[in-house]
Design an enzyme around this catalytic site. Structure first.
Site, short mmCIF file in Angstrom:
data_model
loop_
_atom_site.label_atom_id
_atom_site.label_comp_id
_atom_site.label_asym_id
_atom_site.label_seq_id
_atom_site.Cartn_x
_atom_site.Cartn_y
_atom_site.Cartn_z
N ILE A 1 0.80 -1.22 0.00
CA ILE A 1 0.00 0.00 0.00
C ILE A 1 0.84 1.27 0.00
O ILE A 1 0.30 2.37 0.07
CB ILE A 1 -0.97 0.02 1.20
N GLY B 1 8.62 3.90 -0.28
CA GLY B 1 9.47 5.07 -0.19
C GLY B 1 10.91 4.69 -0.43
O GLY B 1 11.22 3.56 -0.80
N MET C 1 13.28 4.23 1.69
CA MET C 1 13.87 3.33 2.67
C MET C 1 13.00 2.12 2.99
O MET C 1 13.49 1.15 3.55
CB MET C 1 14.16 4.08 3.98
N LYS D 1 5.79 -2.03 7.99
CA LYS D 1 6.78 -1.17 7.35
C LYS D 1 8.05 -2.00 7.18
O LYS D 1 8.75 -2.29 8.15
CB LYS D 1 7.04 0.06 8.22
N ASP E 1 11.27 15.36 13.14
CA ASP E 1 10.71 15.51 11.80
C ASP E 1 9.20 15.78 11.86
O ASP E 1 8.42 15.16 11.14
CB ASP E 1 10.99 14.27 10.95
#
Length: 353
Positions: free
Chosen positions: A21, A24, A26, A44, A142
């Site tokens: 889904i 990226g 990384m 992930k 971040d």
């Protein structure tokens, strides 16, 4: 040669992959079925090229540990971390997280700034999440509108991929600075150790952007950020109609150049919550942490995980990679503006040497 991961594969004898889904630089995000607890989760998975490097596996593991400590209604829940080794020696490293339903704050802002009560509610929730992290000695590093997910229970802070401990060196072993330039506190450009005040600055940028539709110092690179900080006038939110002075003041204090002049995340949360309109039903909903999320139908998800069975889930749209929309509950939107389910990949990283 078969790809390393494909629908139906079982990881760690527990997580059955359903479909990819998101992706990226990384990591790759998979929707999966937890066969032990019978629930749908997000995995992930570190990119295979990086998983072979113990340093990157350690980074993913530390992300999981940092986020797992934060049991908070406005932080994405982390359930597990795992590694598997294939017969050919390939390592699969992954973090198991809750699967969120909603849309990125960044996406919502493409339609313009938010009404100030909504912006203040979001700011209070993100400040609450940061205060909880700071109490545990964690600095996120971040905080951006792309790392805040809007769900039925309010804002959820995502992606602790570059989080670190208070007092730790802020750059990596090669002297690089992590983060997204427009949200990075000025002192981080000088390599100051990680401190809660740097998160508070990013929170100020986020609050400024939700109120005005723009960041205080637009920048896509470290050089552009340095130039903007040296050249541009101090930020203002004076043009926001009806904004309480206390909100304007706390936002600008967060953006102080001197970290010592910034409030704590807890102080920001308190000030913003005090300015909420009690009679505003939208604000009340956004601050309530007890609304139940719509869940994916378990039977359909398990069927989708089985090879040879259609992975389509009734009532769920998967038109946008990395995100899904419960069709029965999502408001009508254009094809480019649908509410979406999202788990953020560590795909947007900036480095300064």
């Amino acid at each position: 040669m078969k790809p390393a991961l494909q629908p139906g594969r079982l990881l760690a004898t527990r997580y059955r992959l359903i479909d990819q889904i998101g992706a990226g630089g990384m990591s790759v995000i998979w929707r999966a079925h937890d066969e032990v607890l019978d629930r749908v989760v997000a995995l992930k998975v570190l990119a295979p090229s990086l998983a072979a490097d113990a340093r990157f596996r350690d980074m993913v593991r530390e992300e999981a540990r940092a986020a797992a400590q934060l049991v908070h209604p406005h932080v994405t829940s982390v359930h597990d971390y795992g590694e598997t080794v294939a017969p050919d020696g390939r390592i699969t490293s992954f973090v198991v997280m809750e699967l969120l339903s909603g849309e990125e704050l960044e996406f919502r802002l493409t339609e313009g700034p938010l009404p100030w009560p909504e912006a203040v509610a979001i700011g209070a929730q993100v400040a609450d999440a940061l205060a909880a992290a700071h109490r545990l000695g964690i600095v996120h590093r971040d905080i951006t509108t792309a790392n805040v997910m809007m769900t039925q229970v309010g804002a959820k802070v995502l992606d602790f991929g570059i989080a670190t401990r208070i007092g730790a060196p802020d750059d990596d072993e090669d002297g690089a600075t992590f983060g997204t330039p427009a949200y990075v506190a000025p002192e981080r450009l000088d390599g100051a150790p990680a401190q809660p005040a740097t998160d508070v600055y990013s929170l100020g940028v986020l609050l400024h952007e939700t109120l005005t539709g723009r960041v205080p110092y637009p920048a896509d690179t470290w050089d552009e950020l340095s130039a903007a900080l040296a050249r541009d006038a101090p930020p203002t939110v004076a043009d926001v109609p009806g904004l309480p002075p206390a909100v304007a003041q706390i936002c600008l204090r967060c953006l102080s150049r001197d970290p010592a002049d910034r409030p704590t995340a807890r102080q920001v949360a308190t000030v913003l919550r005090d300015q909420m309109l009690p009679a505003d039903p939208q604000a009340s909903t956004m601050l309530a942490p007890t609304v139940t999320l719509t869940t994916v139908d378990r039977a359909a998800a398990v069927a989708a995980a089985t090879p040879g069975v259609s992975a389509a889930t009734p009532g769920v749209s998967a038109a946008t990679p990395g995100q899904e929309t419960p069709a029965a509950t999502a408001p009508a939107r254009s094809a480019s503006g649908d509410d979406r389910c999202h788990v953020r990949c560590s795909s947007r990283r900036w480095w300064r040497y």
